[in-house]
Design a protein around this motif. Structure first.
Motif, mmCIF file in Angstrom:
data_model
loop_
_atom_site.group_PDB
_atom_site.id
_atom_site.type_symbol
_atom_site.label_atom_id
_atom_site.label_comp_id
_atom_site.label_asym_id
_atom_site.label_seq_id
_atom_site.Cartn_x
_atom_site.Cartn_y
_atom_site.Cartn_z
ATOM 1 N N THR A 203 0.842 -1.165 0.070
ATOM 2 C CA THR A 203 0.082 0.006 0.085
ATOM 3 C C THR A 203 0.760 1.132 -0.180
ATOM 4 O O THR A 203 0.476 2.238 -0.721
ATOM 5 N N LEU A 204 1.776 1.129 0.902
ATOM 6 C CA LEU A 204 2.901 2.378 0.905
ATOM 7 C C LEU A 204 3.656 2.651 -0.512
ATOM 8 O O LEU A 204 3.863 3.931 -0.639
ATOM 9 N N LEU A 205 3.824 1.684 -1.269
ATOM 10 C CA LEU A 205 4.559 1.684 -2.419
ATOM 11 C C LEU A 205 3.770 2.616 -3.205
ATOM 12 O O LEU A 205 4.222 3.197 -3.973
ATOM 13 N N VAL B 325 10.057 5.806 -0.644
ATOM 14 C CA VAL B 325 9.797 5.459 -2.234
ATOM 15 C C VAL B 325 10.250 6.589 -2.983
ATOM 16 O O VAL B 325 9.450 7.633 -2.694
ATOM 17 N N ASP B 326 10.961 6.497 -3.926
ATOM 18 C CA ASP B 326 11.501 7.583 -4.943
ATOM 19 C C ASP B 326 11.753 8.736 -4.143
ATOM 20 O O ASP B 326 11.334 9.809 -4.632
ATOM 21 N N GLY B 327 12.495 8.720 -3.048
ATOM 22 C CA GLY B 327 12.900 9.592 -2.296
ATOM 23 C C GLY B 327 11.735 10.487 -1.327
ATOM 24 O O GLY B 327 12.226 11.403 -0.706
ATOM 25 N N ARG B 328 10.638 9.823 -1.287
ATOM 26 C CA ARG B 328 9.513 10.206 -0.421
ATOM 27 C C ARG B 328 9.364 9.403 0.878
ATOM 28 O O ARG B 328 9.505 8.202 0.620
ATOM 29 N N PRO B 329 9.525 9.983 2.117
ATOM 30 C CA PRO B 329 9.619 9.168 3.177
ATOM 31 C C PRO B 329 8.228 8.670 3.278
ATOM 32 O O PRO B 329 7.062 9.319 2.860
ATOM 33 N N VAL B 330 7.811 7.388 3.624
ATOM 34 C CA VAL B 330 6.448 6.799 3.942
ATOM 35 C C VAL B 330 6.537 6.255 5.322
ATOM 36 O O VAL B 330 7.280 5.818 5.842
ATOM 37 N N THR B 331 5.010 6.099 5.870
ATOM 38 C CA THR B 331 4.979 5.517 6.978
ATOM 39 C C THR B 331 3.444 5.039 7.038
ATOM 40 O O THR B 331 2.637 5.714 6.626
ATOM 41 N N LYS B 332 3.240 3.961 7.867
ATOM 42 C CA LYS B 332 1.940 3.295 8.037
ATOM 43 C C LYS B 332 1.497 4.182 9.387
ATOM 44 O O LYS B 332 2.165 4.659 10.230
ATOM 45 N N ARG B 333 0.086 4.518 9.379
ATOM 46 C CA ARG B 333 -0.442 5.296 10.382
ATOM 47 C C ARG B 333 -1.163 3.972 11.149
ATOM 48 O O ARG B 333 -2.469 3.658 10.484
ATOM 49 N N SER B 334 -0.627 3.539 12.078
ATOM 50 C CA SER B 334 -1.369 2.839 13.146
ATOM 51 C C SER B 334 -1.087 2.855 14.589
ATOM 52 O O SER B 334 0.094 3.448 14.698
ATOM 53 N N GLU B 335 -2.038 2.784 15.468
ATOM 54 C CA GLU B 335 -1.585 3.315 16.833
ATOM 55 C C GLU B 335 -0.364 2.708 17.266
ATOM 56 O O GLU B 335 0.588 3.565 17.771
#
Lengths: 426, 426
Positions: A203-205, B325-335
């Protein structure tokens, strides 16, 4: 090397003892070593024998290569006479024991290796490594299967344990009734059904959750399982059904209060018309968490860490003890580590109704006459070095289910208590 | 198969994600996955990175054989385009991370894998299996080494864990300062010193304890270690010294109240003139039992079960999360499962005196200027698929010892507490 030979999965003291016994003439004495556990850990009510087929494979592969012998000689671990003995080593003795999947209890004589001291002492470490690991996983897995009832349960703990232990864990879990594994090597090596769809990374991809779901549905069809908790669960479900339609196969929830979220998710899915869409839950599930979800609208479970680490008991506590030398029972005298000498045969006793009532472990030399309702647990696994046990994993799985079905009801409780059956050793 | 290829030590969902990503065009996006732990288990104050060399071996061996691809196609796990991709699979990306033996703390970015999504996502399971297992053992082993102080400590837990996990456990224990292992395969494969003398079975094999001791001394010399608790400890020591003389190398005690027995045994040995004979103790020793023996006249320890099962924590709880991803920071949002996006570099900060004060994990893109007392923890392990880390096990062992020596004193306590260092993530 490991694939050709199991001979160095061995503690050095076995070679030291062999060297001394070859020199003093006792190496050829006929010995029986018994594998048993003195207690069930954590108040558990049964153990499950697992790894028997792997043990027999390891015994067959217990051959010393030239490279191994050269290394042992160079390190001064063995001398020339020992090297000569090891070069020709093949196990030529007998192994009797409980079949794979059989429940066991304290002092059940679950494997007995008989041969010369020299040939039998060398097998201690590899036999125990396999049985202690696989049986620990199986005992925990069986409790989870029991807690899951009729709902399917998938093993997905590979990432939490050694990469080869993961394969053996998947096997032990399947033996006890798990439906499938995530582990591809276990599928290839043991024919276990495998499964898996996607992680949060997928999903994050993508630029949006919707794009990820569209991609997965395009590749796998609407019957796939969408992981809906990467961002917001309610929004995730709405997007999932919008993308896949009401025929969406399943959603997976991997975080949060699983019971509460399952109820909310079921209501939302139903309201969206996705009444056939199933709910898969995962995330730190052990037998107690699974049991606590019995009343929640959950269709299947994914269990990971708790399976592969034996749910708090990562090793089964089995020992390999010399019990007989040239027909003479032997025992060590020490306070908390007692054992009962002599080579034994075990029987499980039953009521007329079929319910198991206990186990008898009698001296093999005693010529015990079993009654019609007794079942001989000590079967011939290997005789004169020839393997006699060749049950498939599916057959062992069926045997486990049948043997569990006749245990008394108390034996299947998850709560701490006494062993489900007593073993009477004579 | 396992020796040729590590490619199936993989969860099926990684291939499902790959298939969908190849179809939708996202497979080539440049991604970074970070391995970290959200907490240290059981109130421990540090973790220890172990298995890095094994990870790099597994990445190099991550190649799909024709047999594997045929199996995956036949089971309908992959389609033809995915099979074509996998047939040519070689990891061509970059890996940075903490070197083997390095202490770590919650959110230390201890390994970062950068490459296309396709090539990096496939490594999740095997990377985590190795690091979670080996680091769990290393963390427990390091605490035992710390508790043992200057006394040698031998790893002898092979029989309590999967046969291949046993080899990796011996390696992880040696990394943290264990002196030797009982495991012969670990000696052969990793060059670790091995040791071992005899078990109770050797005494039981013989007609008398004296005959067993005479045989062992004849084979191994008077410098050997005699196991004296098969029958009666006092009698066993008397017999041992009578057989071997006052130059007897050592006695081993494997049962009873080890502190009390060690004091009695030392007095008895001294009275018999065996003032140079050492005392080795074993039997369910963990870091707390070892610490409790600090004042007892013990010369060395043998630790088994507790080492290989991580002394109550058999898995390190490390995760492999997509962070960029392609230079963009990503994170999952969960408690409870948060992570911090972006590819990071970590530094350990120190006082002028040399004592470590904390860790900084800064965005790799930020161009952080470290001070002279900062040490870069994120080193190049692999670049464009070429391995750059080739420290020997001895070198990693020395690194561990040096890195532990500059941790603050509180970080080394066995009692439960906060992590020894804070990791500041920006």
């Amino acid at each position: 090397m490991a694939d050709e030979s199991s001979a160095l999965f061995t503690d050095q003291y076995e070679l030291t003892m062999l060297t001394a016994a070859l020199a003093d003439g006792t190496a050829g004495r006929r010995c029986s070593f018994e594998v048993f556990g003195r207690r069930l850990p954590n108040g558990r009510r049964y153990g499950v024998v697992a790894g028997v087929a792997r043990v027999l494979d390891a015994v067959a592969d217990f051959r010393f290569t030239g490279t191994q012998l050269d290394g042992l000689l160079a390190a001064d671990i063995i001398n020339a006479p020992t090297a000569e003995f090891l070069a020709d080593y093949r196990f030529t003795g007998d192994i009797i024991g409980y079949v794979e999947g059989e429940p066991y209890f304290p002092y059940s004589p679950l494997l007995t290796v008989t041969g010369t001291f020299a040939e039998a002492v060398l097998l201690e470490t590899v036999v125990l490594s396999i049985l202690n690991h696989d049986s620990a996983v199986a005992a925990a897995a069986a409790r989870m299967v029991s807690a899951a009832g009729d709902r399917p349960i998938i093993e997905m703990g590979s990432r939490r344990t050694h990469e080869e232990a993961a394969v053996a864990s998947a096997r032990a879990a399947y033996l006890t009734g798990f439906t499938a594994t995530s582990n591809l090597e276990a599928g290839m090596r043991w024919g276990i059904p495998t499964t898996g769809t996607s992680a949060h990374a997928f999903t994050l991809l993508h630029d949006t959750e919707q794009a990820a779901f569209e991609s997965q549905v395009a590749a796998m069809g609407v019957g796939t399982t969408l992981l809906i908790d990467t961002y917001d669960i309610g929004q995730g479900i709405e997007t999932a059904v919008r993308v896949a339609g009401p025929k969406l196969g399943a959603i997976r929830i991997d975080s949060g209060d699983l019971a509460a979220v399952a109820h909310q998710s079921r209501a939302q899915l139903d309201a969206l018309g996705a009444i056939g869409t199933k709910i898969v839950v995962s995330g730190d599930l052990d037998e107690f968490a699974i049991a606590a979800l019995a009343a929640a609208p959950v269709d299947s479970y994914g269990a990971g860490t708790a399976v592969v680490v034996g749910s708090g008991v990562p090793t089964a506590g089995l020992v390999y003890k010399l019990v007989e030398v040239d027909g003479r029972p032997v025992t060590k005298r020490s306070e908390n580590k007692g054992s009962v000498g002599g080579r034994k045969l075990a029987y499980r006793t039953h009521r007329a109704s079929g319910t198991a009532t206990g186990e008898l472990a009698v001296q093999a030399s005693a010529g015990h006459q079993p009654s019609d309702s007794d079942r001989l647990l000590s079967v011939d696994l290997m005789r004169e070095g020839q393997r006699l046990f060749d049950a498939s994993l599916e057959e062992s799985r069926a045997h486990h289910q049948a043997a569990m079905a006749v245990l008394p009801w108390e034996a299947l409780k998850l709560s701490k208590g006494d062993p489900g059956l007593d073993v009477s050793v004579s």
